[in-house]
Scaffold this active site. Structure first.
Site, PDB file in Angstrom:
ATOM      1  N   PHE A   1      -1.613  10.307   3.268  1.00 13.29           N
ATOM      2  CA  PHE A   1      -2.266   9.050   2.905  1.00 13.29           C
ATOM      3  C   PHE A   1      -3.039   9.268   1.608  1.00 13.29           C
ATOM      4  O   PHE A   1      -3.948  10.088   1.548  1.00 13.29           O
ATOM      5  CB  PHE A   1      -3.178   8.535   4.014  1.00 13.29           C
ATOM      6  CG  PHE A   1      -3.488   7.077   3.820  1.00 13.29           C
ATOM      7  CD1 PHE A   1      -2.632   6.102   4.316  1.00 13.29           C
ATOM      8  CD2 PHE A   1      -4.591   6.685   3.083  1.00 13.29           C
ATOM      9  CE1 PHE A   1      -2.878   4.756   4.089  1.00 13.29           C
ATOM     10  CE2 PHE A   1      -4.849   5.335   2.855  1.00 13.29           C
ATOM     11  CZ  PHE A   1      -3.991   4.372   3.369  1.00 13.29           C
TER      12      PHE A   1
ATOM     13  N   GLU B   1       4.875  -2.900  -7.380  1.00 10.74           N
ATOM     14  CA  GLU B   1       4.256  -2.498  -6.113  1.00 10.74           C
ATOM     15  C   GLU B   1       3.567  -1.144  -6.295  1.00 10.74           C
ATOM     16  O   GLU B   1       3.951  -0.359  -7.165  1.00 10.74           O
ATOM     17  CB  GLU B   1       5.372  -2.437  -5.046  1.00 10.74           C
ATOM     18  CG  GLU B   1       4.969  -1.999  -3.671  1.00 10.74           C
ATOM     19  CD  GLU B   1       3.975  -2.903  -2.967  1.00 10.74           C
ATOM     20  OE1 GLU B   1       2.861  -3.057  -3.492  1.00 10.74           O
ATOM     21  OE2 GLU B   1       4.293  -3.417  -1.882  1.00 10.74           O
ATOM     22  N   ASP B   2       2.559  -0.889  -5.491  1.00 10.19           N
ATOM     23  CA  ASP B   2       1.859   0.395  -5.604  1.00 10.19           C
ATOM     24  C   ASP B   2       2.625   1.525  -4.920  1.00 10.19           C
ATOM     25  O   ASP B   2       2.836   2.583  -5.492  1.00 10.19           O
ATOM     26  CB  ASP B   2       0.420   0.286  -5.051  1.00 10.19           C
ATOM     27  CG  ASP B   2       0.352  -0.288  -3.630  1.00 10.19           C
ATOM     28  OD1 ASP B   2       1.393  -0.678  -3.056  1.00 10.19           O
ATOM     29  OD2 ASP B   2      -0.772  -0.370  -3.091  1.00 10.19           O
TER      30      ASP B   2
ATOM     31  N   ARG C   1     -10.292   2.330  -4.723  1.00 16.02           N
ATOM     32  CA  ARG C   1      -9.351   1.785  -5.703  1.00 16.02           C
ATOM     33  C   ARG C   1      -9.733   2.156  -7.130  1.00 16.02           C
ATOM     34  O   ARG C   1      -8.894   2.219  -8.012  1.00 16.02           O
ATOM     35  CB  ARG C   1      -9.306   0.249  -5.604  1.00 16.02           C
ATOM     36  CG  ARG C   1      -8.736  -0.302  -4.303  1.00 16.02           C
ATOM     37  CD  ARG C   1      -8.425  -1.785  -4.476  1.00 16.02           C
ATOM     38  NE  ARG C   1      -8.313  -2.515  -3.222  1.00 16.02           N
ATOM     39  CZ  ARG C   1      -7.185  -2.627  -2.518  1.00 16.02           C
ATOM     40  NH1 ARG C   1      -6.088  -2.043  -2.931  1.00 16.02           N
ATOM     41  NH2 ARG C   1      -7.156  -3.324  -1.402  1.00 16.02           N
TER      42      ARG C   1
ATOM     43  N   ASP D   1       6.299   2.438   1.619  1.00 15.44           N
ATOM     44  CA  ASP D   1       6.071   3.288   2.777  1.00 15.44           C
ATOM     45  C   ASP D   1       7.226   3.053   3.767  1.00 15.44           C
ATOM     46  O   ASP D   1       8.298   3.631   3.611  1.00 15.44           O
ATOM     47  CB  ASP D   1       4.696   2.907   3.337  1.00 15.44           C
ATOM     48  CG  ASP D   1       4.207   3.794   4.459  1.00 15.44           C
ATOM     49  OD1 ASP D   1       4.362   5.013   4.357  1.00 15.44           O
ATOM     50  OD2 ASP D   1       3.654   3.263   5.436  1.00 15.44           O
TER      51      ASP D   1
HETATM   52  P1  IMP Z   1       5.472  -0.895   3.749  1.00 17.50           P
HETATM   53  O1  IMP Z   1       6.403  -0.226   2.766  1.00 17.50           O
HETATM   54  O2  IMP Z   1       5.868  -2.276   4.114  1.00 17.50           O
HETATM   55  O3  IMP Z   1       5.242  -0.024   4.965  1.00 17.50           O
HETATM   56  O4  IMP Z   1       4.034  -1.086   3.148  1.00 17.50           O
HETATM   57  C1  IMP Z   1       3.603  -0.549   1.972  1.00 17.50           C
HETATM   58  C2  IMP Z   1       2.130  -0.914   1.810  1.00 17.50           C
HETATM   59  O5  IMP Z   1       1.330  -0.108   2.705  1.00 17.50           O
HETATM   60  C3  IMP Z   1       1.667  -0.589   0.422  1.00 17.50           C
HETATM   61  O6  IMP Z   1       1.794  -1.689  -0.450  1.00 17.50           O
HETATM   62  C4  IMP Z   1       0.221  -0.187   0.655  1.00 17.50           C
HETATM   63  O7  IMP Z   1      -0.609  -1.341   0.625  1.00 17.50           O
HETATM   64  C5  IMP Z   1       0.194   0.388   2.048  1.00 17.50           C
HETATM   65  N1  IMP Z   1       0.250   1.877   2.019  1.00 17.50           N
HETATM   66  C6  IMP Z   1       1.241   2.658   2.479  1.00 17.50           C
HETATM   67  N2  IMP Z   1       0.974   3.965   2.295  1.00 17.50           N
HETATM   68  C7  IMP Z   1      -0.234   4.018   1.697  1.00 17.50           C
HETATM   69  C8  IMP Z   1      -1.061   5.104   1.232  1.00 17.50           C
HETATM   70  O8  IMP Z   1      -0.754   6.305   1.323  1.00 17.50           O
HETATM   71  N3  IMP Z   1      -2.255   4.747   0.667  1.00 17.50           N
HETATM   72  C9  IMP Z   1      -2.645   3.445   0.531  1.00 17.50           C
HETATM   73  N4  IMP Z   1      -1.897   2.399   0.936  1.00 17.50           N
HETATM   74  C10 IMP Z   1      -0.699   2.683   1.521  1.00 17.50           C
HETATM   75 MG    MG Z   2      -2.826  -1.906   0.541  1.00 19.94          MG
END
Ligand code: IMP
Ligand code: MG
Length: 178
Positions: free
Chosen positions: A151, A98-99, A164, A102
């Site tokens: 962000f 995962e990237d 990206r 959050d």
């Molecule tokens: P969560 O943990 O379910 O809230 O979602 C995580 C996803 O939200 C990540 O896989 C990203 O696609 C997106 N995301 C959350 N924070 C950022 C950020 O700072 N930059 C870009 N994408 C983000």
């Molecule tokens: Mg995303």
């Protein structure tokens, strides 16, 4: 530096070091085993490409695209699978790539979804994590770096599908999304 970027958070060299160090830990933990790397599209594209090339065990690769919706508590959240894995995951060691974590909602839903397919093990590797933003508790075994609530874009991470391609990770100027 891109005009929409307020400050650089991680240079290309710092990212390389993070990925190398994650790969080192993953290689130790899975020595002699086979791993199915599930790349979560699209944000982890660059990270996964670099991480997987630094892995020394046998690795199969597949992709998933997922999103969480029905915000609220863990139990009411639902996972929407836009693209699923084609590989039979029964008995496999799955490494979710995962990237960024959050709120934790996506992974808190994805993890049990894959566990139910009979995986031998499910672990998560994320390049970045924002602990202050966590709403749902989910174990994450490999974290490149914990970052403050900003962000960020670049190295696969987007805002509105842009940025990206940057080879560094930067803080997006708030006026870009406000
Ligand atoms: P969560 O943990 O379910 O809230 O979602 C995580 C996803 O939200 C990540 O896989 C990203 O696609 C997106 N995301 C959350 N924070 C950022 C950020 O700072 N930059 C870009 N994408 C983000
Ligand atoms: Mg995303």
């Amino acid at each position: 530096m891109h005009n929409d970027i307020q400050a650089i958070m991680f240079t290309k060299q710092e990212i390389d070091q993070m990925v190398y160090s994650l790969a080192h830990n993953i290689n130790n933990d899975y020595a002699g085993e086979e791993v199915v790397a599930i790349i979560i599209m699209k944000g982890s594209l660059m990270f996964a490409a670099d991480l997987i090339r630094a892995l020394t065990m046998n690795v199969k690769i597949d992709f998933m695209q997922v999103s969480s919706y029905g915000a609220g508590t863990e139990s009411t959240g639902t996972i929407k699978i836009k693209k699923d894995s084609d590989i039979d995951l029964n008995g496999k060691n799955i490494l979710i790539i995962e990237d960024i974590v959050d709120s934790g909602r996506t992974l808190a839903l994805l993890r049990p979804t894959l566990e139910k397919r009979g995986a031998k093990s499910v672990k998560i590797a994320t390049l970045l994590s924002k602990p202050d933003r966590r709403v749902v508790d989910v174990p994450v075994e490999y974290i490149g770096a914990e970052i403050p609530d900003e962000f960020v874009v670049g190295y696969g991470l987007d805002y509105d599908e842009k940025y990206r391609q940057m080879d560094y990770i930067g803080i997006l100027k708030p006026e870009v999304y406000n």
